[in-house]
Design an enzyme around this catalytic site. Structure first.
Site, short mmCIF file in Angstrom:
data_model
loop_
_atom_site.label_atom_id
_atom_site.label_comp_id
_atom_site.label_asym_id
_atom_site.label_seq_id
_atom_site.Cartn_x
_atom_site.Cartn_y
_atom_site.Cartn_z
N LYS A 110 17.03 22.58 -81.02
CA LYS A 110 15.82 23.04 -81.69
C LYS A 110 15.02 21.67 -82.05
O LYS A 110 15.84 21.03 -82.93
CB LYS A 110 16.07 23.95 -83.06
CG LYS A 110 14.80 24.34 -83.74
CD LYS A 110 15.32 25.44 -84.69
CE LYS A 110 14.02 25.99 -85.56
NZ LYS A 110 14.43 26.84 -86.48
N ARG A 147 5.39 30.24 -89.36
CA ARG A 147 5.38 29.83 -90.99
C ARG A 147 4.71 30.72 -91.79
O ARG A 147 4.91 31.13 -92.93
CB ARG A 147 5.65 28.43 -91.12
CG ARG A 147 6.63 27.70 -90.65
CD ARG A 147 6.62 26.23 -90.91
NE ARG A 147 7.93 25.60 -90.12
CZ ARG A 147 8.12 24.25 -89.93
NH1 ARG A 147 7.13 23.45 -90.44
NH2 ARG A 147 9.12 23.88 -89.02
N GLU A 150 24.04 18.07 -78.36
CA GLU A 150 24.02 19.19 -79.27
C GLU A 150 24.61 20.54 -78.75
O GLU A 150 25.51 21.37 -79.14
CB GLU A 150 22.71 19.48 -79.86
CG GLU A 150 22.25 18.57 -80.96
CD GLU A 150 22.76 19.02 -82.36
OE1 GLU A 150 23.55 19.87 -82.23
OE2 GLU A 150 22.49 18.50 -83.36
N LYS A 155 14.23 25.43 -77.89
CA LYS A 155 13.19 25.74 -78.98
C LYS A 155 12.20 24.58 -79.36
O LYS A 155 13.05 23.87 -79.78
CB LYS A 155 13.76 26.73 -80.04
CG LYS A 155 12.62 27.22 -81.06
CD LYS A 155 13.40 27.92 -82.04
CE LYS A 155 12.15 28.33 -83.05
NZ LYS A 155 12.93 29.04 -84.03
N SER A 213 5.93 30.66 -81.81
CA SER A 213 4.44 31.01 -82.18
C SER A 213 3.27 30.47 -81.82
O SER A 213 2.30 30.85 -81.27
CB SER A 213 4.49 31.33 -83.84
OG SER A 213 4.86 29.97 -84.33
N TYR A 241 6.85 36.66 -77.96
CA TYR A 241 5.92 37.77 -78.83
C TYR A 241 5.10 38.41 -77.72
O TYR A 241 4.70 39.32 -77.89
CB TYR A 241 4.98 36.90 -79.57
CG TYR A 241 5.71 36.05 -80.61
CD1 TYR A 241 6.29 36.82 -81.77
CD2 TYR A 241 6.05 34.65 -80.65
CE1 TYR A 241 7.04 36.03 -82.74
CE2 TYR A 241 6.78 34.00 -81.41
CZ TYR A 241 7.15 34.61 -82.51
OH TYR A 241 8.10 34.07 -83.52
C1 PBG Z 1 13.61 28.41 -88.90
C2 PBG Z 1 12.92 29.27 -87.71
C3 PBG Z 1 11.61 28.90 -86.97
C4 PBG Z 1 11.16 29.40 -86.36
C5 PBG Z 1 12.22 30.60 -86.26
N1 PBG Z 1 13.02 30.36 -87.35
C6 PBG Z 1 10.86 27.32 -87.10
C7 PBG Z 1 10.63 26.75 -88.41
O1 PBG Z 1 9.92 27.50 -89.24
O2 PBG Z 1 10.92 25.70 -88.57
C8 PBG Z 1 9.99 29.40 -85.28
C9 PBG Z 1 9.70 30.55 -84.31
C10 PBG Z 1 8.23 30.53 -83.99
O3 PBG Z 1 7.46 29.45 -84.20
O4 PBG Z 1 8.08 31.39 -83.44
N2 PBG Z 1 14.86 28.61 -88.94
#
Ligand code: PBG
Length: 351
Positions: free
Chosen positions: A223, A233, A262, A277, A303, A342
């Site tokens: 990630k 967020r 990792e 991700k 997102s 999504y």
């Molecule tokens: C954090 C988390 C994130 C996403 C899912 N869980 C990243 C973050 O806010 O740092 C991102 C998902 C997305 O952007 O669609 N545990």
């Protein structure tokens, strides 16, 4: 001189007229013409190497408190947050579409958030209530739960924050305990997205100690500290809270060998599936992981990736549907077994 000759008519004047000694295309290619198989729809279908199917899709689902509530996420046109009762309806819809699994993300009431994210341990928190309700109503769909602390902390970080530091080991203990709570609620796959060291092994131990040998771990193994999480967020209400960045625990977008280490570590600790991700900007990582480990490999089209396609399509700058399909096919080509996206319901309806 046959009809494929590339020699142009005499009308073309020097100095750029073809020389008399010019080779024909067949001489250049040795008679090989790659366009032959691209000449018709049927032949293109016949030689197509990768395919996207409904079985490749995982739908991320945002949760909110209350009843009969659907709240659109402004930065993600077409995406909403749902109260548990409506989330169940959505899960039913996904099952009907043939989507194998959903991944839930709770928007926790601000009053419930604290420094350590203690509400993550509550058996009746939003994510656990949603899991129970969905499992009861739609047992045929897989439920993946994110076990990071960020929806529960008052600072929006994925770990416990103490004196300006994300403390690793304490976070790992809490995450492992929260994972057991999620398994008790009925989660099929635990997906730790926090990038703390040792979390996968600790979760595996905790699950096994509580009799959850059958619950799998999908590791957010690689990630990256990315700008593409912005709209998410907003969706879970951490955007305004987060101070600083997540660079002390997420990967540097510049690194690929570190991503390999990792993933290797998470597999050694017991991860059943790997995830990369964000998605599209990191397809090289997907390919490297797939080639190196031959494990079930997933990517999260996050997102910001979704919003970029939607925004451009809304402005008429790209064909949104084609861009959606192309982006998802690209994940398959890179080596993904599945994609968190999504777009899942939209794609499933099209397929
Ligand atoms: C954090 C988390 C994130 C996403 C899912 N869980 C990243 C973050 O806010 O740092 C991102 C998902 C997305 O952007 O669609 N545990």
């Amino acid at each position: 001189m046959n009809k494929f000759s590339r020699t142009v008519g005499a009308a073309q004047a020097a100095p750029f007229a073809p020389a008399a000694t010019e080779r024909s295309v067949d001489e250049i290619t040795g008679g090989r013409r790659l366009r032959r198989m691209r000449k018709a729809d049927w032949s293109r279908r016949l030689v197509q190497e990768n395919r996207l199917t409904v079985d490749d899709l995982i739908w991320p689902l945002f949760l909110i408190e209350g009843e009969n509530r659907e709240e659109p996420v402004a930065a993600m046109p077409g995406v909403s947050r749902y109260s548990v009762d409506l989330a169940v309806k959505q899960a039913e819809r996904m099952a009907r579409l043939g989507i194998p699994a959903i991944a839930t993300f709770p928007n926790i009431d601000q009053a419930r958030r604290d420094e350590t994210g203690s509400h993550s341990l509550d058996a009746d928190n939003l994510i656990n209530r949603a899991t129970r309700a969905i499992k009861a109503a739609v047992p045929e769909i897989g439920i993946i739960t994110d076990v990071a602390l960020d929806p529960f902390t008052s600072h929006g970080h994925d770990g416990i924050l103490r004196d300006g530091e994300i403390v690793n080991d304490e976070t790992v203990s809490q995450i492992a305990a929260a994972a057991v709570g999620q398994a008790i609620a009925g989660a099929d796959i635990i997906a730790p997205s926090d990038m703390m060291d040792g979390r996968v092994g600790a979760i595996r131990d905790a699950l096994d100690n509580h009799g959850f040998q059958h619950v799998a771990i999908m590791s957010y193994a690689t990630k990256f500290a990315s700008a593409f999480y912005g709209p998410y967020r907003e969706a879970i209400g951490t955007g305004g809270l987060l101070k600083g960045d997540k660079k002390t625990y997420y990967l540097d977008p510049a690194n690929t060998d570190e991503a390999l280490r990792e993933a290797e570590q998470d597999l050694a600790e017991g991860a059943d599936m790997l995830m990369v991700k964000p998605g599209l900007p990191y397809l090289d990582i997907v390919r490297r992981l797939k080639d190196s480990f031959a494990m079930p490999t997933f990517a999260y089209q996050v997102s910001g990736e979704y919003s970029m396609i939607k925004a451009a399509a809304t402005n008429g700058w790209i064909d949104g549907e084609k861009a959606m399909m192309e982006s998802l096919l690209a994940f398959k080509r890179a080596g993904c077994d599945g994609i968190l996206t999504y777009f899942a319901p939209e794609v499933a309806e099209r397929l």
